[in-house]
Design a protein around this motif. Structure first.
Motif, mmCIF file in Angstrom:
data_model
loop_
_atom_site.group_PDB
_atom_site.id
_atom_site.type_symbol
_atom_site.label_atom_id
_atom_site.label_comp_id
_atom_site.label_asym_id
_atom_site.label_seq_id
_atom_site.Cartn_x
_atom_site.Cartn_y
_atom_site.Cartn_z
ATOM 1 N N ASN A 1 0.826 -1.214 0.000
ATOM 2 C CA ASN A 1 0.000 0.000 0.000
ATOM 3 C C ASN A 1 0.856 1.258 0.000
ATOM 4 O O ASN A 1 0.525 2.255 -0.658
ATOM 5 C CB ASN A 1 -0.944 0.009 1.212
ATOM 6 C CG ASN A 1 -2.068 -1.003 1.071
ATOM 7 O OD1 ASN A 1 -2.724 -1.062 0.040
ATOM 8 N ND2 ASN A 1 -2.286 -1.813 2.096
ATOM 9 N N GLU A 2 1.961 1.208 0.726
ATOM 10 C CA GLU A 2 2.875 2.353 0.740
ATOM 11 C C GLU A 2 3.492 2.568 -0.646
ATOM 12 O O GLU A 2 3.679 3.713 -1.098
ATOM 13 C CB GLU A 2 3.988 2.136 1.779
ATOM 14 C CG GLU A 2 3.535 2.244 3.224
ATOM 15 C CD GLU A 2 2.838 0.985 3.730
ATOM 16 O OE1 GLU A 2 2.657 0.040 2.930
ATOM 17 O OE2 GLU A 2 2.474 0.948 4.917
ATOM 18 N N ASN B 1 -2.075 -4.240 -7.233
ATOM 19 C CA ASN B 1 -3.459 -4.510 -6.843
ATOM 20 C C ASN B 1 -3.739 -6.001 -6.807
ATOM 21 O O ASN B 1 -4.430 -6.497 -5.911
ATOM 22 C CB ASN B 1 -4.431 -3.825 -7.805
ATOM 23 C CG ASN B 1 -4.513 -2.330 -7.562
ATOM 24 O OD1 ASN B 1 -4.238 -1.865 -6.460
ATOM 25 N ND2 ASN B 1 -4.883 -1.576 -8.581
ATOM 26 N N GLN B 2 -3.208 -6.735 -7.806
ATOM 27 C CA GLN B 2 -3.417 -8.191 -7.836
ATOM 28 C C GLN B 2 -2.774 -8.850 -6.623
ATOM 29 O O GLN B 2 -3.362 -9.746 -6.005
ATOM 30 C CB GLN B 2 -2.838 -8.790 -9.127
ATOM 31 C CG GLN B 2 -3.319 -8.160 -10.417
ATOM 32 C CD GLN B 2 -4.820 -7.998 -10.460
ATOM 33 O OE1 GLN B 2 -5.557 -8.897 -10.073
ATOM 34 N NE2 GLN B 2 -5.287 -6.857 -10.925
ATOM 35 N N ILE C 1 -3.410 -11.424 -1.272
ATOM 36 C CA ILE C 1 -3.041 -11.469 0.147
ATOM 37 C C ILE C 1 -4.286 -11.370 1.019
ATOM 38 O O ILE C 1 -4.445 -12.106 1.999
ATOM 39 C CB ILE C 1 -2.049 -10.330 0.483
ATOM 40 C CG1 ILE C 1 -0.689 -10.623 -0.158
ATOM 41 C CG2 ILE C 1 -1.899 -10.166 1.991
ATOM 42 C CD1 ILE C 1 0.293 -9.480 -0.063
ATOM 43 N N ASN C 2 -5.201 -10.457 0.654
ATOM 44 C CA ASN C 2 -6.440 -10.290 1.424
ATOM 45 C C ASN C 2 -7.301 -11.546 1.370
ATOM 46 O O ASN C 2 -7.901 -11.941 2.364
ATOM 47 C CB ASN C 2 -7.240 -9.091 0.898
ATOM 48 C CG ASN C 2 -6.560 -7.771 1.222
ATOM 49 O OD1 ASN C 2 -5.740 -7.693 2.136
ATOM 50 N ND2 ASN C 2 -6.895 -6.731 0.474
ATOM 51 N N ILE D 1 -12.707 -11.992 -8.749
ATOM 52 C CA ILE D 1 -11.712 -11.643 -7.722
ATOM 53 C C ILE D 1 -10.960 -10.371 -8.096
ATOM 54 O O ILE D 1 -9.907 -10.072 -7.547
ATOM 55 C CB ILE D 1 -10.720 -12.811 -7.492
ATOM 56 C CG1 ILE D 1 -9.957 -13.170 -8.770
ATOM 57 C CG2 ILE D 1 -11.443 -14.023 -6.951
ATOM 58 C CD1 ILE D 1 -8.878 -14.220 -8.563
ATOM 59 N N GLU D 2 -11.526 -9.634 -9.063
ATOM 60 C CA GLU D 2 -10.992 -8.331 -9.488
ATOM 61 C C GLU D 2 -9.579 -8.432 -10.068
ATOM 62 O O GLU D 2 -8.809 -7.477 -10.001
ATOM 63 C CB GLU D 2 -11.031 -7.340 -8.326
ATOM 64 C CG GLU D 2 -12.440 -7.101 -7.800
ATOM 65 C CD GLU D 2 -12.479 -6.114 -6.645
ATOM 66 O OE1 GLU D 2 -11.493 -5.378 -6.456
ATOM 67 O OE2 GLU D 2 -13.483 -6.095 -5.923
ATOM 68 N N ALA D 3 -9.250 -9.576 -10.625
ATOM 69 C CA ALA D 3 -7.952 -9.756 -11.278
ATOM 70 C C ALA D 3 -8.111 -9.458 -12.768
ATOM 71 O O ALA D 3 -8.047 -10.359 -13.611
ATOM 72 C CB ALA D 3 -7.425 -11.170 -11.042
ATOM 73 N N LEU D 4 -8.343 -8.184 -13.097
ATOM 74 C CA LEU D 4 -8.673 -7.800 -14.466
ATOM 75 C C LEU D 4 -7.509 -8.046 -15.425
ATOM 76 O O LEU D 4 -7.706 -8.494 -16.557
ATOM 77 C CB LEU D 4 -9.085 -6.322 -14.512
ATOM 78 C CG LEU D 4 -10.192 -5.889 -13.534
ATOM 79 C CD1 LEU D 4 -10.614 -4.448 -13.818
ATOM 80 C CD2 LEU D 4 -11.390 -6.810 -13.611
#
Length: 335
Positions: free
Chosen positions: A24-25, A61-62, A67-68, A144-147
């Motif tokens: 995130n950083e 992002n992927q 990880i989440n 899973i938003e892995a576009l």
């Protein structure tokens, strides 16, 4: 500090943070660098720099999503996954490949995407369900938003001889429609359509003997050789129109007549699957098995259609990232 030096410093920090696992950083540093480039018209190759940063952010992002998911996704044993596949794979009236496809979709509905992807990958070898399997692989990645992964799958298939041009066109059109709805801009690499030496020789032989042709126009042969036509022929049974989302008009209750929209998670022919949050208790109470849904709206990449449907199954998801929510199957009756 000079904008160029700021950008260099931020990119170095982002790479450092990423190497240390502070994703995130790292994203924050990439965003700051992008903002500086946008506000500095004198930066050389600014758009190219932004494009490279965007690719890095997509990769980040992927990683964050995976990880989440690893932290929240309950483990489901192989035996339970097999049970899900058997219980929700249809009534056995279909052929083995179609049943296998439905079983893989059942796994995906319940959030078991890794196992579902394995099943779909195996079905790519089967001509009759290849396009459907490929589309469902794309749907898994989108869920899973892995576009970017969805885009890379398509580009891998472009170089795969199992896929005909017509099949790739269908998958690309489907994927571009989903990307457009999500606001994700990504140009997809396409296979260049070429004719092999063998096919060219066949065409030249036919052109040299027009009297053998069944028809001709202005002296030119009007039929392609069967070898060239193979990739251009449509399947014997045309696929049902892809539905991205649906609008459901509440059939009763205090909000009777209100239209609510849901994204379609998976589709098999005229059967679509929606995942509805458990928080939508008022809506879920109305959507029981057998409920007829009139005045529905079906949103496809090429049109908005009005029609009707019927709820054929409603099951609460007991495990996976969507635990507690409901899997709703709707059969489209008319459009």
């Amino acid at each position: 500090m000079d904008p160029k030096d700021q950008i260099v410093s931020l990119l170095k920090e982002a790479d450092l943070y990423q190497n240390q696992g502070l994703l995130n950083e790292a994203k924050e540093r990439y965003k700051k660098a992008t903002d500086i480039i946008k506000n500095s018209p004198n930066i050389k190759n600014g758009q190219e720099l932004i494009a490279n940063i965007v690719k890095k952010v997509v990769d980040l992002n992927q990683k964050i999503i995976k990880i989440n998911q690893a932290a929240t996704k309950p483990t489901v044993s192989d035996s339970k996954q097999t049970l899900i596949k058997k219980l929700f794979a249809g009534d056995g009236e279909n052929d083995n490949h179609t049943s296998a496809l439905e079983g893989a979709i059942a796994l995906a509905k319940f959030g078991q995407f890794d196992r579902a992807l394995e099943e779909f990958e195996r079905l790519l070898d089967v001509e009759a369900v290849r396009v459907a399997a490929a589309k469902n692989i794309v749907r898994c990645h989108l869920e899973i938003e892995a576009l970017e992964d969805a885009a890379l799958c398509y580009e891998r298939w472009v170089g795969d001889d199992r896929f005909a041009y017509a099949q790739l066109d269908k998958i690309r059109f489907f994927l571009e429609g989903r990307f457009s709805k999500l606001g994700f801009e990504r140009e997809l690499y396409q296979r260049e359509e070429t004719i092999s030496d063998e096919d060219m020789e066949s065409l030249e032989m036919e052109a040299a003997t027009p009297e053998e042709s069944s028809s001709s126009v202005n002296g030119q042969h009007s039929e392609c050789s069967s070898a060239v036509m193979e990739d251009m022929e449509l399947p014997e049974e045309e696929e049902f129109l892809d539905i991205n989302s649906v609008g459901i008009q509440l059939p009763s209750g205090a909000q009777k007549g209100r239209m609510v929209e849901f994204d379609v998670s998976f589709q098999t022919g005229n059967s679509i699957n929606l995942i509805i949050s458990s928080k939508e208790s008022a809506l879920l109470d109305q959507l029981v098995k057998g409920t007829k849904l009139n005045d529905m709206q079906f949103f496809s990449p090429i049109a908005i259609l009005n029609g009707s449907g019927v709820v054929t199954a409603k099951t609460q998801i007991k495990s996976g990232p969507k635990e507690g929510d409901y899997s709703l199957d709707i059969t489209i009756l008319t459009t």
